[in-house]
Design an enzyme around this catalytic site. Structure first.
Site, PDB file in Angstrom:
ATOM      1  NE  ARG A  47       1.824   6.694  13.649  1.00  0.00           N
ATOM      2  CZ  ARG A  47       2.443   6.322  12.549  1.00  0.00           C
ATOM      3  NH1 ARG A  47       2.338   7.037  11.448  1.00  0.00           N
ATOM      4  NH2 ARG A  47       3.180   5.237  12.524  1.00  0.00           N
ATOM      5  CE  LYS A 190       2.853  -4.559 -13.950  1.00  0.00           C
ATOM      6  NZ  LYS A 190       2.078  -3.337 -14.088  1.00  0.00           N
ATOM      7  CG  HIS A 248       8.294  -5.338  -9.535  1.00  0.00           C
ATOM      8  ND1 HIS A 248       7.453  -5.843  -8.592  1.00  0.00           N
ATOM      9  CD2 HIS A 248       8.277  -3.990  -9.352  1.00  0.00           C
ATOM     10  CE1 HIS A 248       6.945  -4.849  -7.868  1.00  0.00           C
ATOM     11  NE2 HIS A 248       7.446  -3.715  -8.309  1.00  0.00           N
TER      12      HIS A 248
HETATM   13  C1  BG6 Z   1       6.718  -0.141  -7.907  1.00  0.00           C
HETATM   14  C2  BG6 Z   1       7.939   0.708  -7.727  1.00  0.00           C
HETATM   15  O1  BG6 Z   1       6.824  -1.338  -7.189  1.00  0.00           O
HETATM   16  O2  BG6 Z   1       6.556  -0.440  -9.287  1.00  0.00           O
HETATM   17  C3  BG6 Z   1       7.826   1.979  -8.528  1.00  0.00           C
HETATM   18  O3  BG6 Z   1       8.098   1.024  -6.356  1.00  0.00           O
HETATM   19  C4  BG6 Z   1       7.554   1.662  -9.975  1.00  0.00           C
HETATM   20  O4  BG6 Z   1       8.988   2.772  -8.432  1.00  0.00           O
HETATM   21  C5  BG6 Z   1       6.368   0.712 -10.089  1.00  0.00           C
HETATM   22  O5  BG6 Z   1       7.247   2.883 -10.633  1.00  0.00           O
HETATM   23  C6  BG6 Z   1       6.199   0.249 -11.522  1.00  0.00           C
HETATM   24  O6  BG6 Z   1       4.995  -0.449 -11.613  1.00  0.00           O
HETATM   25  P1  BG6 Z   1       4.175  -0.495 -12.979  1.00  0.00           P
HETATM   26  O7  BG6 Z   1       3.032  -1.403 -12.682  1.00  0.00           O
HETATM   27  O8  BG6 Z   1       3.763   0.907 -13.265  1.00  0.00           O
HETATM   28  O9  BG6 Z   1       5.119  -1.025 -13.986  1.00  0.00           O
END
Ligand code: BG6
Length: 512
Positions: A47, A190, A248
């Site tokens: 936007r 990763k 995750h």
């Molecule tokens: C994200 C979350 O998906 O993953 C964040 O929304 C978090 O809150 C992040 O900090 C962590 O990712 P990484 O790759 O830094 O471990």
């Protein structure tokens, strides 16, 4: 090195955080490595009124902050010529003919032949509307061109709970087919998470031990040193369960616990992770308090600096009961893992940033070598898979101390990713964007996996929402969370492995 076919990446939410922090730096890195196709363009949508030049200038400033290496001016200048911008409201169906027209122009200019990736890097509340609007213009259709493809990348959260997750899937799948949908979970991008697959399935020595007969329990930790960093509003509605666990950590668990796939095809691999996720034993409401420990950080002084408590963070209500820490004990009800507890924890404002998986092997059946000065103890064999930082693998076992008697000492054998120094370790988004361009969905979450995760998490969320008295423990910022999290280990060990030693002297020193 496979190079994808020509394509256009359309980023909804291009003036937002994810685009500047992750997507553009990842694409720039792919450009430098010559991994992008000759005909490739990015069309940013937002936007914020910008034209192509203003969009490029803005990103040129930001890239220095977010790209991990030094930015080569010539390379950036060439890359930035591939960046375009369209000011429109993603919610407004009437703006979409404009998008269609712009895509047609870029398609002709870059000889793309109808290959588009739509990336939803925008508030999840508008995902459904965007997908419907794309559908109204037929922008998802693959029949309109020969051998072309249209793909959709969705960022988490994929819904807010089981019902909304299923509803989102229904909406998306009314317009796109499942094979066109790429649900991104950057943990699967990763390197070290992928390495778990290689470690397990390309070595003959570990897999025979990878089951309930030899493994006593498994820990998965995702600790963050940072707090909510200006994302208080989002975070307060999510909490760590939705932010880190539902996606995750459960995806990592799926990879650690899956059966060997028959081949390395996307669906064969994903079938195996789904089997694990759907075998998670539901935590019964009466066991939630004993199997799930929730925490919230309170103000403390870290390395001489006063740090705010969660409730004092911007846009967080002063009586918030949102958890910033979670530790839980769970079981996978299948033949491989029957009776083996998995302990998982994640939290903000912990002493350091570390993500790791710890496999604890069962002790020897008899303790042969006793130390007369200490109680008899078996040496715990542990395999530590460090996902970040200091990516690597560490195996702990007992060795004889030189000299008289048979004193046993725990020693480590380790491998550090950094030792493969001449190899570029791609950022998660680099790998995942490239995979999507190549049509490889192996590292993307499939609908059934996402829904299985919600099915497991939903009762925990419901219990917290329904019971305002449900326990949430405070922990001082900069500590390892509420001490009650150690009680989960009753009968297995004294508590969580501490990834870092000598914290008092040096907060950053972590084994590996
Ligand atoms: C994200 C979350 O998906 O993953 C964040 O929304 C978090 O809150 C992040 O900090 C962590 O990712 P990484 O790759 O830094 O471990």
């Amino acid at each position: 090195m496979e190079i994808p076919s020509n394509c256009i990446l359309i980023i909804f939410g291009a003036s937002g955080d994810l685009a500047k922090r992750k997507l553009i730096p990842a694409l720039f890195s792919l450009h430098i490595q010559n991994r992008l196709p000759e005909g490739f363009a990015v069309l940013g949508i937002g936007r914020t009124p910008l034209d192509d030049t203003a969009f490029r200038e803005r990103l040129s400033k930001q890239v220095h902050e977010f790209y991990s290496g030094a930015v080569d001016a010539e390379a950036w200048s060439a890359f930035s010529q591939r960046l375009f911008y369209l000011t429109m409201s993603p919610e407004n169906a009437e703006d979409y003919p404009q998008l269609k027209e712009r895509l047609a122009q870029l398609d002709a200019e870059y000889k793309v032949g109808g290959n588009y990736i739509y990336y939803l890097s925008i508030a999840p509340s508008v995902y459904g509307t965007i997908v419907t609007n794309l559908g109204k213009q037929g922008l998802q259709k693959e029949e309109s061109c020969t051998q072309c493809w249209k793909r959709l990348i969705i960022e988490k959260p994929f819904g807010y709970d089981l019902a909304s997750g299923q509803e989102l899937n229904r909406k998306v799948l009314k317009v796109f087919r499942e094979v066109q949908v790429y649900r991104i979970d950057h943990y699967l991008g990763k390197e070290t998470v992928q390495n778990i697959l290689v470690f397990r399935f390309s070595n003959g020595i570990f897999e025979p031990l990878w089951n309930r007969n030899f493994i006593s329990h498994i820990e998965i930790t995702a600790a963050e040193k940072a707090g909510v960093e200006g994302r208080g509003e989002y975070y307060d509605s999510a909490g760590v369960i939705r932010d880190m666990v539902q996606n995750h950590l459960l995806q990592v668990l799926g990879i650690v616990a899956m059966e060997p796939p028959a081949s390395f095809q996307a669906d064969t691999v994903r079938n195996e992770t789904v089997k694990v996720l759907s075998a998670l034993r539901p935590i019964r409401p009466e066991n939630i308090e004993s199997q799930v420990i929730r925490g919230q950080y309170v103000s403390a002084t870290i390395e001489g600096q006063k740090v705010r408590g969660y409730r004092d963070e911007d846009k967080v209500p002063p009586y918030s009961r949102t958890e910033t820490y979670i530790a839980m004990k769970l079981f996978i009800d299948n033949w491989r893992w029957g009776g083996v507890p998995f302990f998982i924890r994640a939290g903000k404002r912990l002493p350091t940033r570390v993500t790791e998986v710890v496999i604890h092997f069962k002790p020897t059946p008899q303790i042969l070598f006793e130390d007369h000065d200490a109680p008899a103890q078996s040496i715990p064999n542990q395999l530590i898979i460090r996902i970040q930082p200091n990516e690597g693998i560490l195996l702990k076992f007992g060795m004889k101390l030189p000299g008289a008697g048979f004193q046993v000492k725990t020693v480590s054998m380790d491998f550090h990713y950094a030792n493969l120094s001449d190899t570029h370790v791609p950022e998660a988004y680099e790998r995942l964007l490239l995979d999507c361009m190549l049509g490889d969905a192996t590292l993307y979450a499939r609908r059934d996996a996402v829904e299985s995760c919600w099915e497991f998490i939903d009762p925990i969320l419901r219990k917290d929402a329904e019971n305002l008295e449900s326990r949430i423990f405070s922990y001082p910022a900069g500590t390892w969370g509420p001490r009650q999290a150690n009680d989960l280990f009753n009968g297995y060990s004294d508590g969580w492995r501490s990834p870092c030693k000598n914290l008092a002297q040096d907060g950053q020193y972590c084994e590996l």
